[in-house]
Every structure is written in C-alpha cells, then in structure tokens.
Design a protein around this motif. Structure first.
Motif, PDB file in Angstrom:
ATOM      1  N   PHE A 174       9.973  62.849   9.070  1.00 58.05           N
ATOM      2  CA  PHE A 174      11.126  63.506   9.682  1.00 58.05           C
ATOM      3  C   PHE A 174      10.865  63.905  11.128  1.00 58.05           C
ATOM      4  CE2 PHE A 174      13.408  67.454  10.718  1.00 58.05           C
ATOM      5  CZ  PHE A 174      14.716  67.015  10.582  1.00 58.05           C
ATOM      6  N   LEU A 175       9.720  64.511  11.404  1.00 57.74           N
ATOM      7  CA  LEU A 175       9.466  65.003  12.753  1.00 57.74           C
ATOM      8  C   LEU A 175       9.367  63.875  13.770  1.00 57.74           C
ATOM      9  CD1 LEU A 175       6.853  67.844  12.103  1.00 57.74           C
ATOM     10  CD2 LEU A 175       9.335  67.978  12.137  1.00 57.74           C
ATOM     11  N   PHE A 176       9.048  62.672  13.299  1.00 61.75           N
ATOM     12  CA  PHE A 176       8.929  61.524  14.196  1.00 61.75           C
ATOM     13  C   PHE A 176      10.256  60.797  14.381  1.00 61.75           C
ATOM     14  CE2 PHE A 176       4.675  61.922  12.212  1.00 61.75           C
ATOM     15  CZ  PHE A 176       3.945  62.194  13.357  1.00 61.75           C
ATOM     16  N   THR A 177      11.191  60.979  13.462  1.00 60.18           N
ATOM     17  CA  THR A 177      12.469  60.267  13.544  1.00 60.18           C
ATOM     18  C   THR A 177      13.594  61.165  14.047  1.00 60.18           C
ATOM     19  OG1 THR A 177      12.881  60.744  11.197  1.00 60.18           O
ATOM     20  CG2 THR A 177      11.836  58.635  11.730  1.00 60.18           C
ATOM     21  N   TYR A 178      13.570  62.434  13.695  1.00 57.82           N
ATOM     22  CA  TYR A 178      14.625  63.350  14.127  1.00 57.82           C
ATOM     23  C   TYR A 178      14.415  63.781  15.575  1.00 57.82           C
ATOM     24  CZ  TYR A 178      17.485  67.576  14.412  1.00 57.82           C
ATOM     25  OH  TYR A 178      18.394  68.530  14.803  1.00 57.82           O
ATOM     26  N   TYR A 179      13.174  64.087  15.931  1.00 49.42           N
ATOM     27  CA  TYR A 179      12.880  64.539  17.290  1.00 49.42           C
ATOM     28  C   TYR A 179      12.561  63.352  18.196  1.00 49.42           C
ATOM     29  CZ  TYR A 179      12.685  69.240  15.304  1.00 49.42           C
ATOM     30  OH  TYR A 179      13.007  70.414  14.682  1.00 49.42           O
ATOM     31  N   SER A 180      12.744  63.558  19.507  1.00 57.29           N
ATOM     32  CA  SER A 180      12.627  62.451  20.462  1.00 57.29           C
ATOM     33  C   SER A 180      11.213  62.222  20.971  1.00 57.29           C
ATOM     34  CB  SER A 180      13.556  62.708  21.657  1.00 57.29           C
ATOM     35  OG  SER A 180      13.170  63.901  22.351  1.00 57.29           O
ATOM     36  N   HIS A 181      10.286  63.105  20.645  1.00 63.14           N
ATOM     37  CA  HIS A 181       8.915  62.977  21.151  1.00 63.14           C
ATOM     38  C   HIS A 181       8.216  61.818  20.449  1.00 63.14           C
ATOM     39  CE1 HIS A 181       6.102  64.834  23.809  1.00 63.14           C
ATOM     40  NE2 HIS A 181       5.238  65.200  22.900  1.00 63.14           N
ATOM     41  N   ARG A 235       5.514  52.982   9.040  1.00 60.39           N
ATOM     42  CA  ARG A 235       6.471  52.296   9.908  1.00 60.39           C
ATOM     43  C   ARG A 235       6.178  50.800   9.961  1.00 60.39           C
ATOM     44  NH1 ARG A 235       7.256  54.465  15.988  1.00 60.39           N
ATOM     45  NH2 ARG A 235       5.392  53.211  16.377  1.00 60.39           N
ATOM     46  N   ARG A 236       4.899  50.450   9.981  1.00 62.29           N
ATOM     47  CA  ARG A 236       4.515  49.033  10.023  1.00 62.29           C
ATOM     48  C   ARG A 236       4.935  48.301   8.758  1.00 62.29           C
ATOM     49  NH1 ARG A 236       0.723  45.641   8.325  1.00 62.29           N
ATOM     50  NH2 ARG A 236      -0.289  47.249   7.059  1.00 62.29           N
ATOM     51  N   VAL A 292       7.997  51.459   4.957  1.00 65.13           N
ATOM     52  CA  VAL A 292       8.118  52.513   3.944  1.00 65.13           C
ATOM     53  C   VAL A 292       8.627  53.772   4.618  1.00 65.13           C
ATOM     54  CG1 VAL A 292       6.859  53.952   2.306  1.00 65.13           C
ATOM     55  CG2 VAL A 292       6.282  51.530   2.538  1.00 65.13           C
ATOM     56  N   LYS A 293       9.600  54.444   3.984  1.00 69.16           N
ATOM     57  CA  LYS A 293      10.157  55.675   4.547  1.00 69.16           C
ATOM     58  C   LYS A 293       9.733  56.880   3.709  1.00 69.16           C
ATOM     59  CE  LYS A 293      14.223  53.439   6.562  1.00 69.16           C
ATOM     60  NZ  LYS A 293      15.715  53.419   6.614  1.00 69.16           N
ATOM     61  N   HIS A 294       9.491  57.985   4.410  1.00 68.70           N
ATOM     62  CA  HIS A 294       9.104  59.223   3.740  1.00 68.70           C
ATOM     63  C   HIS A 294      10.009  60.339   4.260  1.00 68.70           C
ATOM     64  CE1 HIS A 294       6.781  62.531   2.178  1.00 68.70           C
ATOM     65  NE2 HIS A 294       5.876  61.723   1.647  1.00 68.70           N
ATOM     66  N   PRO A 295      10.819  60.961   3.407  1.00 70.53           N
ATOM     67  CA  PRO A 295      11.809  61.935   3.880  1.00 70.53           C
ATOM     68  C   PRO A 295      11.222  63.240   4.399  1.00 70.53           C
ATOM     69  CG  PRO A 295      11.750  61.883   1.487  1.00 70.53           C
ATOM     70  CD  PRO A 295      10.887  60.748   1.955  1.00 70.53           C
ATOM     71  N   VAL A 296       9.953  63.491   4.127  1.00 67.66           N
ATOM     72  CA  VAL A 296       9.316  64.714   4.613  1.00 67.66           C
ATOM     73  C   VAL A 296       8.386  64.399   5.779  1.00 67.66           C
ATOM     74  CG1 VAL A 296       7.845  66.677   4.018  1.00 67.66           C
ATOM     75  CG2 VAL A 296       9.467  65.782   2.328  1.00 67.66           C
TER      76      VAL A 296
END
Length: 294
Positions: A47-54, A36-37, A40-44
């Motif tokens: 995902f759990l950090f971008t799709y979910y709100s936690h 994130r810093r 760089v994006k990683h589709p796998v």
C-alpha cells in the motif's frame, strides 16, 4: 551572541548512517520489488508504495537533513541542492525553500494545527467499511480478498455504528451512498481545520509529509514515519471488512465491543508515537528556517 556551528560528520560517520538507512529500507523494498516483478499484489505491504508517490529509489536515497556538514563528500553523489564549502558538503536550504516555499508552509501549518488539537478515538475504523458500503464482492477495491461479512451485514454495521471520519483522503474513497452517513463532510480546503492526531490516516500521512519535506529532513526520520505508517496500515486492514487472515493479519472485529476496545487501544498507541514524529518534523523545519525566523 556567537552563532552555533553546524554539526559536521566525518566520512566514516556519515557513510555508516547512509549504509544503515539503505539496509533498513532494503528490508521493506526487496519483498515489494519481488512481488512487483512477479505480478503478486499485497493489500497491506504494497500500500505505501502504490498509494503514495514516493518511489522506492527515493525512499532508499539518504539525506542528512538541513544544517549538517558532510566531510570528504563528493558533490556529484548528492545532487544540485548541496553546496561544497571549506568544511565540507551541506544542503543549500535557501535553494530548497525558494523552490518549495508554498508546499513547506502548507505542510508546516497542517502539522502544527494537528499537533495542537485534541485526539479523537471514537471512529473505530468505520472509514474502511464506508469504502465498501453497499458494494458487491466484485466491486470492492481489494476484490481478490473476501469480506468477513456479507454485503448486507457489512452495510448494517455501518448504519448501526455511524461514520465519524475527519480525514479527507479517506473520505474521498467512500462509496456514494456512504458519504451522507458521515458526521463530517471533509474537503481538501478544510483539511487544516479538521485533521486530528488520533486519526490513523492522518498519522499514516506523516510519511507523506516527511518525504515531501526531504531533503530538509533527515532520511532516518522519513524512514521512521514509513515504519509507523506500515504498522498503521496493518491495523487499518485488520479492522476493515476484509478477511486477510490467510496473509497473517487476524481481524480486529470492530463490529463487536471487544474489537472496538482493541482498536481504540492500538489507535492511542499510534497517536502517541505519531506525536513524537510530528514534533520531530516541526523541529527539522525550524532548523531549516532562515536564522531570523528561528
């Protein structure tokens, strides 16, 4: 009948649990925060950090769960949902339940309904294919990564295999032309009636229900659900139309009989593990219920 005493943890014991949880979560968080810093994006892995709100900090924070007494704990370090007593610090479950009663009831009903339904293993991951159906490479969600087949060939697989998705939060990402191809038309209102324990996304969502039930459930259980969801996401994307081999995810070619068999075998394994986590979530809710409801 004498009421059972709440389990109590000495300072060294609960601090050891907290430190172990933080170390476990840090192994997931550190690479994500670095990506994130640097942009760089990683589709796998992301995902759990971008799709979910936690948020990452919330996942890292440790809670013992309902009915556990922490000896020699500083109330300031745990927040207003905790109450200090003669034996130590404990979660005020009445306070948490009063604030989130509707959500807790909704989640518990969904978990119990899903657990009581037979698992289905005939979807073969076509939900991910329906999300790119009749789209160009530029239009697909993860367009930085190539599709394994041409758009026309991808569409042909969807049309030949059909789509049997029961999960609303997958269905809502289908392309408009793909939605009529699904055997079901899931809605949020019908989620309790359709969710079934073989579904990869229903089992991935155990992480969502776990963190939404926090701090009533122990953080170790939230992390266990995260760990399962992380593995499920890897299979989900390996079986998708995307080519992620360069990231270390060889494809599960569900367009072939061999690939479908591989997918179903893995799906069954995840369903078995998810059943245990679902049972643990329900048991944690039972422990957090008022004494006259247990």
């Amino acid at each position: 009948m004498t009421a059972a005493l709440a389990p109590a943890l000495d300072l060294a014991d609960w601090q050891a649990r907290r430190h172990a949880h933080e170390a476990r979560v840090d192994a997931w968080l550190t690479p994500h925060l670095e990506r994130r810093r640097t942009g760089v994006k990683h589709p796998v892995e992301d995902f759990l950090f971008t799709y979910y709100s936690h948020r990452p900090a919330q996942l890292r924070r440790w809670h013992p769960g309902a009915g556990v007494v922490l000896r020699d704990a500083d109330p300031a370090g745990f927040g207003p949902d905790y109450t200090a007593g003669a034996a130590g610090l404990t979660l005020d479950t009445d306070r948490v339940r009063a604030r989130r009663a509707e959500s807790i009831t909704w989640i518990r009903t969904l978990l119990a309904a899903t657990a009581g339904r037979p698992a289905q293993f005939g979807c073969f991951g076509m939900h991910e294919w329906a999300m790119v159906y009749r789209q160009t490479q530029e239009q697909v969600r993860h367009n930085a990564w190539p599709l394994r087949l041409s758009p026309a060939a991808t569409a042909a697989v969807v049309e030949e295999r059909g789509v049997r998705c029961s999960h609303f939060d997958a269905f809502r990402f289908f392309t408009a032309p793909a939605r009529p191809l699904n055997v079901l038309q899931p809605t949020r209102e019908g989620q309790h009636a359709l969710e079934q324990p073989g579904c990869l996304h229903a089992n991935m969502d155990l992480y969502k229900w776990a963190y939404k039930l926090s701090p009533l459930v122990p953080s170790e259980l939230v992390a266990d659900c995260f760990a399962l969801a992380r593995e499920i996401r890897a299979l989900d994307m390996r079986a998708s139309p995307y080519d992620l081999a360069d990231l270390g995810y060889p494809p599960v070619r569900v367009e072939t009989p061999e690939g479908r068999a591989e997918y179903a075998t893995a799906q069954r394994g995840f369903a078995e593990r998810a059943a245990g986590l679902r049972a643990r979530l329900l048991a944690a809710l039972d422990r957090a219920a008022p004494a006259d409801h247990r």
